[in-house]
Write a protein that holds these residues in place. Structure first.
Motif, PDB file in Angstrom:
ATOM      1  N   UNK A  30       0.852  -1.192   0.000  1.00  0.00           N
ATOM      2  CA  UNK A  30       0.000   0.000   0.000  1.00  0.00           C
ATOM      3  C   UNK A  30       0.885   1.239   0.000  1.00  0.00           C
ATOM      4  N   UNK A  31       0.276   2.385  -0.251  1.00  0.00           N
ATOM      5  CA  UNK A  31       1.024   3.635  -0.216  1.00  0.00           C
ATOM      6  C   UNK A  31       1.621   3.789   1.184  1.00  0.00           C
ATOM      7  N   UNK A  32       2.901   4.097   1.237  1.00  0.00           N
ATOM      8  CA  UNK A  32       3.608   4.247   2.512  1.00  0.00           C
ATOM      9  C   UNK A  32       4.480   3.053   2.857  1.00  0.00           C
ATOM     10  N   UNK A  33       4.269   1.899   2.207  1.00  0.00           N
ATOM     11  CA  UNK A  33       5.086   0.710   2.471  1.00  0.00           C
ATOM     12  C   UNK A  33       6.442   0.838   1.775  1.00  0.00           C
ATOM     13  N   UNK A  34       7.453   0.210   2.375  1.00  0.00           N
ATOM     14  CA  UNK A  34       8.759   0.082   1.734  1.00  0.00           C
ATOM     15  C   UNK A  34       8.789  -1.261   1.033  1.00  0.00           C
ATOM     16  N   UNK A  35       9.020  -1.237  -0.286  1.00  0.00           N
ATOM     17  CA  UNK A  35       9.082  -2.476  -1.049  1.00  0.00           C
ATOM     18  C   UNK A  35      10.441  -2.614  -1.711  1.00  0.00           C
ATOM     19  N   UNK A  36      10.793  -3.863  -1.983  1.00  0.00           N
ATOM     20  CA  UNK A  36      12.031  -4.163  -2.688  1.00  0.00           C
ATOM     21  C   UNK A  36      11.689  -5.178  -3.772  1.00  0.00           C
ATOM     22  N   UNK A  37      12.100  -4.886  -5.010  1.00  0.00           N
ATOM     23  CA  UNK A  37      11.830  -5.771  -6.132  1.00  0.00           C
ATOM     24  C   UNK A  37      13.030  -6.671  -6.373  1.00  0.00           C
ATOM     25  N   UNK A  38      12.772  -7.848  -6.930  1.00  0.00           N
ATOM     26  CA  UNK A  38      13.867  -8.784  -7.168  1.00  0.00           C
ATOM     27  C   UNK A  38      14.885  -8.244  -8.168  1.00  0.00           C
ATOM     28  N   UNK A  75       6.521   3.384  -1.345  1.00  0.00           N
ATOM     29  CA  UNK A  75       5.463   3.516  -2.343  1.00  0.00           C
ATOM     30  C   UNK A  75       4.758   4.852  -2.117  1.00  0.00           C
ATOM     31  N   UNK A  76       4.718   5.679  -3.166  1.00  0.00           N
ATOM     32  CA  UNK A  76       4.051   6.983  -3.055  1.00  0.00           C
ATOM     33  C   UNK A  76       2.772   7.051  -3.878  1.00  0.00           C
ATOM     34  N   UNK A  77       2.628   6.148  -4.870  1.00  0.00           N
ATOM     35  CA  UNK A  77       1.416   6.156  -5.682  1.00  0.00           C
ATOM     36  C   UNK A  77       1.244   4.798  -6.343  1.00  0.00           C
ATOM     37  N   UNK A  78       0.002   4.303  -6.332  1.00  0.00           N
ATOM     38  CA  UNK A  78      -0.330   3.060  -7.032  1.00  0.00           C
ATOM     39  C   UNK A  78      -1.389   3.406  -8.066  1.00  0.00           C
ATOM     40  N   UNK A  79      -1.039   3.279  -9.328  1.00  0.00           N
ATOM     41  CA  UNK A  79      -1.979   3.562 -10.405  1.00  0.00           C
ATOM     42  C   UNK A  79      -2.313   2.292 -11.159  1.00  0.00           C
ATOM     43  N   UNK A  80      -3.223   2.391 -12.105  1.00  0.00           N
ATOM     44  CA  UNK A  80      -3.581   1.220 -12.901  1.00  0.00           C
ATOM     45  C   UNK A  80      -2.516   0.876 -13.929  1.00  0.00           C
ATOM     46  N   UNK A  81      -1.663   1.844 -14.313  1.00  0.00           N
ATOM     47  CA  UNK A  81      -0.616   1.586 -15.290  1.00  0.00           C
ATOM     48  C   UNK A  81       0.750   1.373 -14.642  1.00  0.00           C
ATOM     49  N   UNK A  82       1.013   2.079 -13.534  1.00  0.00           N
ATOM     50  CA  UNK A  82       2.337   2.013 -12.923  1.00  0.00           C
ATOM     51  C   UNK A  82       2.258   2.295 -11.424  1.00  0.00           C
ATOM     52  N   UNK A  83       3.365   1.982 -10.749  1.00  0.00           N
ATOM     53  CA  UNK A  83       3.529   2.275  -9.329  1.00  0.00           C
ATOM     54  C   UNK A  83       4.744   3.170  -9.199  1.00  0.00           C
ATOM     55  N   UNK A  84       4.634   4.218  -8.383  1.00  0.00           N
ATOM     56  CA  UNK A  84       5.765   5.121  -8.155  1.00  0.00           C
ATOM     57  C   UNK A  84       6.311   4.893  -6.755  1.00  0.00           C
TER      58      UNK A  84
END
Length: 190
Positions: free
Chosen positions: A58-66, A73-82
């Motif tokens: 969710x917005x505010x979580x710290x994520x790490x991609x493989x 996470x500052x924004x979750x959209x239908x096309x992309x995540x910022x």
């Protein structure tokens, strides 16, 4: 409406006795070309719908991609995540990449906390009991270290030139991960 209009026009042309097979082939090829052109966008959209529906972060979580990207996470959209990196750089990641990646949600889990691990090497011949006591005391004296779960000290291995220990502590605010590690390292060195 547009598809219905096309079908009606083709049916009307067919009713006039004109062969419509070539029209259908042209529309089929055009549909295929449009489908191939929109493949990336549709993939991003489908992954975005799944992200919104299943909420792996969710917005505010710290994520790490493989593939190496990580941040808040500052924004979750239908096309992309910022995401905003720790260097204050905003990165836009297409949802199709996120949808096909392993995601580590550092803020996830039932509680808002995170564990950090500090690797410490001491000279051979050091008093192991004193090392354990010193590391535990440094952790317990730091106000940012959670008391529950309590800190843990492990004697990891006999290294090539040091006895290798690990201090594991929990903190409540993921934003303070690096400052806490620095504070603990400085206090351990002292």
């Amino acid at each position: 409406r547009m598809a219905l209009l096309v079908v009606v026009i083709i049916a009307a042309i067919g009713a006039l006795g004109i062969e419509t097979t070539s029209f259908i082939a042209i529309f089929g090829a055009a549909g295929l070309a449009v489908g191939l052109a929109l493949q990336g966008s549709l993939s991003n959209f489908a992954a975005g719908v799944l992200i919104v529906a299943f909420k792996p972060y969710k917005v505010g979580d710290y994520i790490e991609l493989e593939r190496g990207g990580r941040g808040k996470v500052v924004n979750i959209g239908l096309r992309s995540t910022r995401i905003l990196t720790r260097d204050d750089i905003e990165v836009t990641i297409p949802n199709s990449i996120i949808g096909n990646s392993t995601i580590i949600n550092q803020s996830g889990g039932p509680h808002e906390k995170m564990r950090i691990r500090l690797k410490i090497g001491v000279a051979y011949g050091s008093d192991v009991t004193r090392v354990f006591e010193t590391l535990m005391q440094c952790a317990k004296d730091n106000p940012d270290v959670r008391e529950n779960p309590e800190p843990v000290v492990l004697f990891r291995k006999f290294g090539e030139s040091s006895l290798d220990f690990e201090l594991r502590v929990w903190l409540s605010d993921v934003d303070h991960r690096l400052p806490l590690a620095s504070d603990l390292n400085r206090e351990i060195d002292r």
